[in-house]
Write a protein that holds these residues in place. Structure first.
Motif, PDB file in Angstrom:
ATOM      1  N   ASN A  54      67.941  13.657  29.456  1.00 45.07           N
ATOM      2  CA  ASN A  54      69.398  13.573  29.557  1.00 45.07           C
ATOM      3  C   ASN A  54      69.834  12.529  30.589  1.00 45.07           C
ATOM      4  OD1 ASN A  54      72.126  15.265  30.825  1.00 45.07           O
ATOM      5  ND2 ASN A  54      72.018  14.830  28.647  1.00 45.07           N
TER       6      ASN A  54
ATOM      7  N   ASN B 289      72.758  24.598  33.226  1.00 46.40           N
ATOM      8  CA  ASN B 289      72.595  23.157  33.459  1.00 46.40           C
ATOM      9  C   ASN B 289      72.490  22.823  34.947  1.00 46.40           C
ATOM     10  OD1 ASN B 289      74.342  20.503  34.118  1.00 46.40           O
ATOM     11  ND2 ASN B 289      73.108  20.154  32.284  1.00 46.40           N
TER      12      ASN B 289
ATOM     13  N   ASP C 257      75.596  15.420  31.399  1.00 43.53           N
ATOM     14  CA  ASP C 257      75.489  16.893  31.378  1.00 43.53           C
ATOM     15  C   ASP C 257      76.626  17.474  30.547  1.00 43.53           C
ATOM     16  OD1 ASP C 257      73.265  17.396  33.234  1.00 43.53           O
ATOM     17  OD2 ASP C 257      74.586  16.548  34.752  1.00 43.53           O
TER      18      ASP C 257
HETATM   19 FE   LIG Z   1      72.072  17.242  34.712  1.00 37.36          FE
END
Ligand SMILES: [Fe+2]
Ligand code: FES
Lengths: 168, 420
Positions: B214, B204, B364
């Motif tokens: 996201n 990530n 995240d």
């Molecule tokens: Fe991110």
């Protein structure tokens, strides 16, 4: 008949408590726009990390978890109202408990110190944030407005919590 | 040792698959400690954290408690923070200054270099006891510095740090070159945890593909609400830096304190940023200055040091304590000589995007935790697809997945190499 005299200091504390309880209630109900309206247009909202003295640390000099001015408080609310704020969609269940409220005046400002526990629960997670609030409050428009709020975590680290995606 | 889930890396067919078991298996988790965390160079800290001789800090590195000290002569030491007598943690404070460390159990007292200075009731011990090597605090087998970055290795032998870092070393240098007087860790540590496998955070940390979906709310905030950013588009490429280290390097619309101006910073800010840019050019040359000022870099040094040189510079490291749980520490790195005004913007930038209370990191975290939960659906042979960009002839883009493939190839190689 004797009426009990309520000292001014106690009345002031009651008025402040009422404001803090209203703030907690609005946050628990996710009424974030109304929450923001409790603040002055130049307000700040801060959450310092655990390895600095949270009562005195300066967000312009040390790395915080949250160091919002009013613009960013507003943007935080706008963001949290969106479906794309994934961490809070679906919304978590939130409960703010506020107690031990102590109040004193300093010039035009009222300083309040109180204890909090905030629970955040969502699917696999149920986390408690424990700490104390430092509110600076001013009298405006015939009522009380919050000019700044610092949430000092009385925790060794933000663990196992992964995020402060709600408003503390 | 038992088998572990192997990756499938088929370049001819542009197929790259990672078994989901790699994120959930207890046996793989233990194997990672043996093959990776007990073998690789791991980040310990930055020289600025021990600015004065006599200062110290304690920190866990790969589950082990470490005492990082600077003695009065200025030498640095990495010690296992455990008493040679009966094993208690010797230093129980996070940081400070001390000439000696007294174990609170029976009072054995050690110098900053770990040597036993004194012990109560020494008449109960034979001559020479105090200087017996086994009665001293134990040094971590290897510690080396690269610039101001300190690393340790729990393996007594192996390649030196500079060799290990391969091309990533030059990017550590590039980050150091932001400053004429040296970089420093700004006070305040973000310490959090994620209920997900550690490799999900490695992926990530330099995943350019997820931003649009996201982080839609963050990008909308940049575009609409703030209205004060530059027009520079998100665009760039991935670099394989060798030995499992990799990076994406790209342009972006946000401001960089060193030294990419955005309208938010006003005309006054423009002059200051221009001056910083000019000084940077004079110091490192125009080509390097150009990269430092206008390109963003998300780098993962294998296995778990993230150095993101973006709207602020973050140093981040993380360790698993179980397949589905990791602890994360993140710091902000900044030039010593930075003005108050710019330091304020740097930190404002940092908390805007990064960390548990930022406008991006919580999402995240949500993605990482949802992956981990998704893996519970189990099923033999379920795999993650990491192939994006493999089919490109002229190199992967920043929003492809080549940088993650670099990580996974090294992960697979190291797990395969560990003694059976
Ligand atoms: Fe991110
Ligand atoms: S365990 Fe440290 S002095 Fe005994």
């Amino acid at each position: 008949m004797m009426l009990v005299q309520i000292p001014d200091a106690l009345l002031l504390r009651l008025a402040v408590e009422d404001l803090l309880f209203l703030e907690a209630d609005l946050l628990d109900q996710w009424r974030l726009d109304e929450w923001l309206a409790l603040y002055t247009p130049d307000a700040h909202y801060n959450v310092p990390p655990s390895d600095v003295d949270g009562d005195t640390a300066d967000p312009d000099k040390a790395l915080f978890y949250i160091a919002d001015d009013h613009v960013r408080m507003r943007e935080r609310v706008i963001r949290l109202n969106k479906v794309g704020a994934h961490s809070e969609h679906p919304r978590s269940k939130v409960r703010h408990l506020v107690s031990n409220v102590r109040v004193h005046r300093e010039g035009d400002a009222i300083h309040a110190r109180s204890s909090f526990i905030v629970w955040r629960s969502k699917d696999i997670t149920s986390d408690a944030f424990v700490g104390h609030y430092l509110h600076r409050i001013i009298e405006a428009d015939g009522g009380l407005k919050i000019a700044s709020k610092t949430c000092v975590l009385d925790m060794e680290a933000l663990r196992p919590h992964a995020r402060i995606s709600i408003i503390l | 040792m038992a088998d572990f889930p192997r990756i499938i890396d088929d370049r001819a067919a542009s197929r790259f698959l990672v078994p989901r078991e790699a994120f959930t298996s207890e046996a793989t988790f233990e194997r990672e400690y043996a093959a990776i965390f007990d073998r690789c160079w791991l980040y310990l800290g930055h020289a600025s954290e021990l600015a004065e001789p006599g200062s110290f800090l304690t920190r866990k590195v790969a589950r082990r408690p470490i005492l990082f000290t600077r003695d009065k002569a200025g030498e640095y030491h990495a010690l296992f923070n455990a008493c040679p007598h009966r094993g208690a943690l010797v230093c129980r404070e996070r940081k400070g200054a001390a000439r000696a460390f007294m174990c609170m159990y029976h009072g054995w007292t050690f110098g900053s270099d770990g040597h036993l200075m004194s012990l109560p009731g020494s008449s109960g011990y034979p001559d020479g006891f105090k200087t017996d090597p086994q009665k001293q605090m134990v040094h971590v087998p290897r510690m080396e510095r690269f610039g101001d970055f300190f690393f340790i290795s729990f393996a007594a032998d192996g390649e030196d740090l500079a060799t290990y870092l391969a091309e990533a070393g030059d990017y550590l240098r590039l980050v150091s070159e932001h400053s004429a007087s040296g970089m420093q860790i700004v006070g305040g540590t973000q310490e959090y945890a994620i209920r997900g496998n550690w490799k999900l955070l490695a992926e990530n940390s330099f995943d350019g593909y997820h931003a649009a979906c996201n982080h839609s709310t963050y990008l909308e905030y940049l575009k609409n609400a703030n209205g004060a950013l530059g027009a520079t588009p998100l665009s760039g490429i991935a670099h394989d830096l060798g030995n499992g280290h990799a990076m994406v390097e790209y342009t972006a619309p946000w401001g960089r304190p060193i030294a990419h101006w955005v309208p938010l910073w006003g005309e006054e800010g423009k002059a200051e940023i221009a001056a910083i840019h000019a000084a940077l050019e004079a110091r490192v040359g125009s080509e390097r200055a150009e990269r430092i000022a206008h390109r963003n870099r998300n780098m993962v040094i294998f296995p778990n040091l993230v150095m993101n040189d973006i709207m602020a510079v973050t140093v981040r490291t993380f360790y698993p304590t179980a397949p589905g749980y990791m602890e994360i520490n993140a710091w902000a790195l900044a030039p010593r000589e930075e003005s108050e005004w710019l330091r304020k913007y740097r930190l404002y930038n940092f908390t805007e995007f990064l960390g548990p209370g930022g406008f991006a990191t919580p999402d995240d975290v949500e993605a990482i935790e949802k992956c981990q939960q998704g893996y519970a659906s189990g099923g033999d042979g379920l795999v993650n697809d990491i192939s994006k960009g493999m089919n490109r002839e002229d190199g992967a883009l920043f929003d492809d997945e080549e940088q993650m493939r670099c990580f996974w190839r090294e992960w697979d190689r190291r797990l395969a190499a560990v003694e059976a």
